[in-house]
Design an enzyme around this catalytic site. Structure first.
Site, PDB file in Angstrom:
ATOM      1  N   CYS A  65      -1.496 -73.808 -76.173  1.00  0.00           N
ATOM      2  CA  CYS A  65      -2.477 -73.719 -77.256  1.00  0.00           C
ATOM      3  C   CYS A  65      -1.835 -73.331 -78.583  1.00  0.00           C
ATOM      4  O   CYS A  65      -0.960 -72.466 -78.644  1.00  0.00           O
ATOM      5  CB  CYS A  65      -3.552 -72.692 -76.889  1.00  0.00           C
ATOM      6  SG  CYS A  65      -4.879 -72.571 -78.111  1.00  0.00           S
ATOM      7  N   CYS A  71      -5.003 -65.646 -80.698  1.00  0.00           N
ATOM      8  CA  CYS A  71      -6.239 -65.495 -79.925  1.00  0.00           C
ATOM      9  C   CYS A  71      -6.197 -64.298 -78.982  1.00  0.00           C
ATOM     10  O   CYS A  71      -5.184 -64.004 -78.355  1.00  0.00           O
ATOM     11  CB  CYS A  71      -6.486 -66.776 -79.136  1.00  0.00           C
ATOM     12  SG  CYS A  71      -8.030 -66.767 -78.206  1.00  0.00           S
ATOM     13  N   CYS A 147      -9.108 -75.201 -77.498  1.00  0.00           N
ATOM     14  CA  CYS A 147      -9.101 -74.177 -76.450  1.00  0.00           C
ATOM     15  C   CYS A 147      -8.849 -74.881 -75.131  1.00  0.00           C
ATOM     16  O   CYS A 147      -9.620 -75.766 -74.746  1.00  0.00           O
ATOM     17  CB  CYS A 147     -10.416 -73.403 -76.399  1.00  0.00           C
ATOM     18  SG  CYS A 147     -10.437 -72.161 -75.069  1.00  0.00           S
ATOM     19  N   GLN A 280     -20.919 -67.956 -61.971  1.00  0.00           N
ATOM     20  CA  GLN A 280     -19.479 -67.694 -62.016  1.00  0.00           C
ATOM     21  C   GLN A 280     -18.822 -68.634 -63.035  1.00  0.00           C
ATOM     22  O   GLN A 280     -19.055 -69.845 -62.996  1.00  0.00           O
ATOM     23  CB  GLN A 280     -18.851 -67.891 -60.642  1.00  0.00           C
ATOM     24  CG  GLN A 280     -19.189 -66.801 -59.645  1.00  0.00           C
ATOM     25  CD  GLN A 280     -18.400 -65.527 -59.858  1.00  0.00           C
ATOM     26  OE1 GLN A 280     -17.541 -65.432 -60.730  1.00  0.00           O
ATOM     27  NE2 GLN A 280     -18.700 -64.513 -59.070  1.00  0.00           N
ATOM     28  N   TYR A 307     -26.775 -56.677 -55.890  1.00  0.00           N
ATOM     29  CA  TYR A 307     -26.372 -57.235 -57.191  1.00  0.00           C
ATOM     30  C   TYR A 307     -26.256 -58.763 -57.044  1.00  0.00           C
ATOM     31  O   TYR A 307     -25.256 -59.369 -57.417  1.00  0.00           O
ATOM     32  CB  TYR A 307     -25.042 -56.643 -57.671  1.00  0.00           C
ATOM     33  CG  TYR A 307     -25.008 -55.138 -57.674  1.00  0.00           C
ATOM     34  CD1 TYR A 307     -25.450 -54.424 -58.788  1.00  0.00           C
ATOM     35  CD2 TYR A 307     -24.545 -54.431 -56.576  1.00  0.00           C
ATOM     36  CE1 TYR A 307     -25.428 -53.031 -58.788  1.00  0.00           C
ATOM     37  CE2 TYR A 307     -24.515 -53.034 -56.572  1.00  0.00           C
ATOM     38  CZ  TYR A 307     -24.962 -52.349 -57.680  1.00  0.00           C
ATOM     39  OH  TYR A 307     -24.938 -50.982 -57.688  1.00  0.00           O
ATOM     40  N   GLU A 328     -31.559 -57.460 -57.160  1.00  0.00           N
ATOM     41  CA  GLU A 328     -30.986 -57.722 -58.483  1.00  0.00           C
ATOM     42  C   GLU A 328     -31.826 -57.037 -59.556  1.00  0.00           C
ATOM     43  O   GLU A 328     -33.059 -57.063 -59.509  1.00  0.00           O
ATOM     44  CB  GLU A 328     -30.932 -59.229 -58.746  1.00  0.00           C
ATOM     45  CG  GLU A 328     -30.601 -59.646 -60.178  1.00  0.00           C
ATOM     46  CD  GLU A 328     -29.267 -59.105 -60.687  1.00  0.00           C
ATOM     47  OE1 GLU A 328     -29.201 -58.712 -61.858  1.00  0.00           O
ATOM     48  OE2 GLU A 328     -28.295 -59.077 -59.892  1.00  0.00           O
ATOM     49  N   CYS A 405     -14.642 -57.730 -59.754  1.00  0.00           N
ATOM     50  CA  CYS A 405     -13.786 -58.228 -60.832  1.00  0.00           C
ATOM     51  C   CYS A 405     -12.970 -57.086 -61.436  1.00  0.00           C
ATOM     52  O   CYS A 405     -12.302 -57.276 -62.444  1.00  0.00           O
ATOM     53  CB  CYS A 405     -14.620 -58.916 -61.908  1.00  0.00           C
ATOM     54  SG  CYS A 405     -15.867 -57.848 -62.658  1.00  0.00           S
TER      55      CYS A 405
END
Length: 449
Positions: A65, A71, A147, A280, A307, A328, A405
């Site tokens: 890139c 960035c 990008c 996702q 969740y 949720e 994550c």
């Protein structure tokens, strides 16, 4: 005036920046010998600006890139992908103090993202910017022209929308003064169906509302950058001090939603994606993540999906269980999940909207309450809250599949579960976000009999 400094990059910070002389520096990697200058020294962590690569690391590659030195989006693009995987493997190892299974790589390290948000910004001189944040200089924005984490049409839409904006009198939103209109541009793509969506997010201050003509010109700008239909929405953020933010949507053009699919080992699932639906961000790697998680799930009579978001993983788990209960917090996500249950003709999954800990408390108080055989948890980056952990211990399922994550908060939560009579059977990292420091990790826990 501070003089430039020479040093060798030793490691990465938690945010993925190179660290040399206890200073965080963007766009460098361990092994680089560099020339840099300090930009912040009085407040920790110290920050520096790269001036020159004197001797490149053996792991350094030429980034694809043109914005790689500016960035803040993908801070590892200048590092060989094999080295990225090694770093992520080590992050999970360090968080748990255990060696995980070999990380599962992303088959397509470029063009994988199905969603991006691009920020509108304007300086005091009136110069307009539409793009991503500058590394270590948030909230400053640079004008993006390409990008490589997304399909090429994302950049083409950004350029067309910026041209529209530059020819208009519309102002970027300024939060401190609550002036201006344009906040950010969200672009979404269904990777399996090639359907596209654009959302213009604006301020709710009526004084700066866009006219019908301005909205029509925005729509034309977006449509001129893509072939075929694209769903286009206006999303209004109405904020008042001391009150929750309200959101309003206006459908401007094209279909009123897009459809994405997950192609899993046990079949295909279809999902309606609205402007605010969570999905996702890497569809193809999410398929790998879910297939792996489901392979660890024993045949069960009852599974809880905590969740659960829009219910993607719970719906896949419904093929392994007699019954699935999803919980949720987001009302909008639950509405989408209910729609997706109907779309996929899944009748053995029920949904409960509310705080996970409070919903579990209510379910446990019901006379016909039944303990789950297995629980799937996929919490936010902050991890499981204390009440959810308390109830997870009380539920005492035989199997817990914990997807995260953030391996650091995941490791802390797992430590608590180990003290409650569980054993950690497997750690499996999955790379969903090449060229960034982010990583998904699966932890399989089983109750010690």
């Amino acid at each position: 005036m501070l003089l430039p400094m020479e040093s060798k990059v030793q490691s990465f910070s938690l945010k993925g920046y190179g660290v040399a002389d206890n200073t965080e520096i963007a766009h460098v990697i361990p092994g680089d010998e560099i020339l840099f200058e300090l930009t912040r020294k009085r407040r920790l962590p110290k920050k520096g600006r790269l001036l020159e690569i004197l001797v490149p690391s053996p792991d350094r590659v030429e980034p694809r890139c043109a914005h790689a030195r500016t960035c803040g989006g993908c801070c590892w693009q200048q590092m060989a992908y094999s080295a990225q995987l090694k770093q992520k493997q080590e992050r999970v190892h360090k968080a748990f103090g255990l060696e995980p299974d070999p990380i599962i790589p992303c088959e397509t390290p470029f063009g994988y993202r199905n969603k991006m948000e691009f920020t509108f910004s304007e300086n005091r001189g009136g110069q307009k910017y539409l793009g991503l944040m500058i590394a270590q200089a948030e909230p400053y924005v640079f004008n993006l022209t390409e990008c490589h984490l997304t399909s090429s049409w994302f950049s083409e839409v950004v350029c067309k929308v910026r041209s529209w904006w530059e020819s208009s009198t519309v102002k970027a939103f300024n939060p401190p003064s609550d002036t201006g209109s344009l906040r950010y541009l969200t672009l979404r793509e269904a990777k399996r169906t090639d359907q596209k969506m654009a959302i213009l997010n604006v301020s709710g201050n009526a004084e700066y509302a866009l006219s019908r003509k301005e909205l029509d010109e925005f729509v034309k700008a977006v449509q001129s950058a893509v072939e075929g239909d694209i769903s286009i929405f206006l999303r209004i953020h109405q904020t008042k001090k001391g009150k929750p933010t309200n959101f309003f949507e206006m459908h401007l053009a094209g279909p009123d939603h897009i459809v994405e699919e997950l192609h899993l080992n046990e079949g295909k699932l279809s999902f309606k994606i609205s402007p605010i639906s969570f999905f996702q961000p890497n569809t193809l790697s999410a398929e790998k993540l879910y297939d792996l998680a489901l392979s660890l799930l024993p045949k069960s009579s009852l599974v809880y999906d905590l969740y659960c978001g829009t219910g993607t993983l719970g719906m896949a788990a419904a093929r392994h269980a007699d019954q699935v209960i999803g919980i949720e917090l987001s009302p909008e996500a639950v509405i989408d999940a209910e729609e997706n249950l109907k779309r996929n003709e899944i009748f053995n999954m029920s949904l409960h909207q509310g705080d996970v800990g409070k919903v579990i408390t209510r379910l446990m108080s019901e006379p016909n309450f039944k303990r789950p055989d297995a629980v799937i948890v996929d919490p936010p980056r902050a991890g499981l809250d204390p009440l959810a952990i308390h109830h997870l211990k009380t539920l005492a399922p035989q199997t817990i599949i914990y997807i995260s994550c953030n391996p650091l908060t995941q490791a802390e939560n797992v430590k608590e579960l180990l003290s409650a009579g569980y054993k950690l059977v497997r750690l499996q990292p999955v790379d969903q976000f090449p060229h960034t420091y982010h990583i998904e990790n699966i932890a399989l826990l089983e109750k010690i009999s």
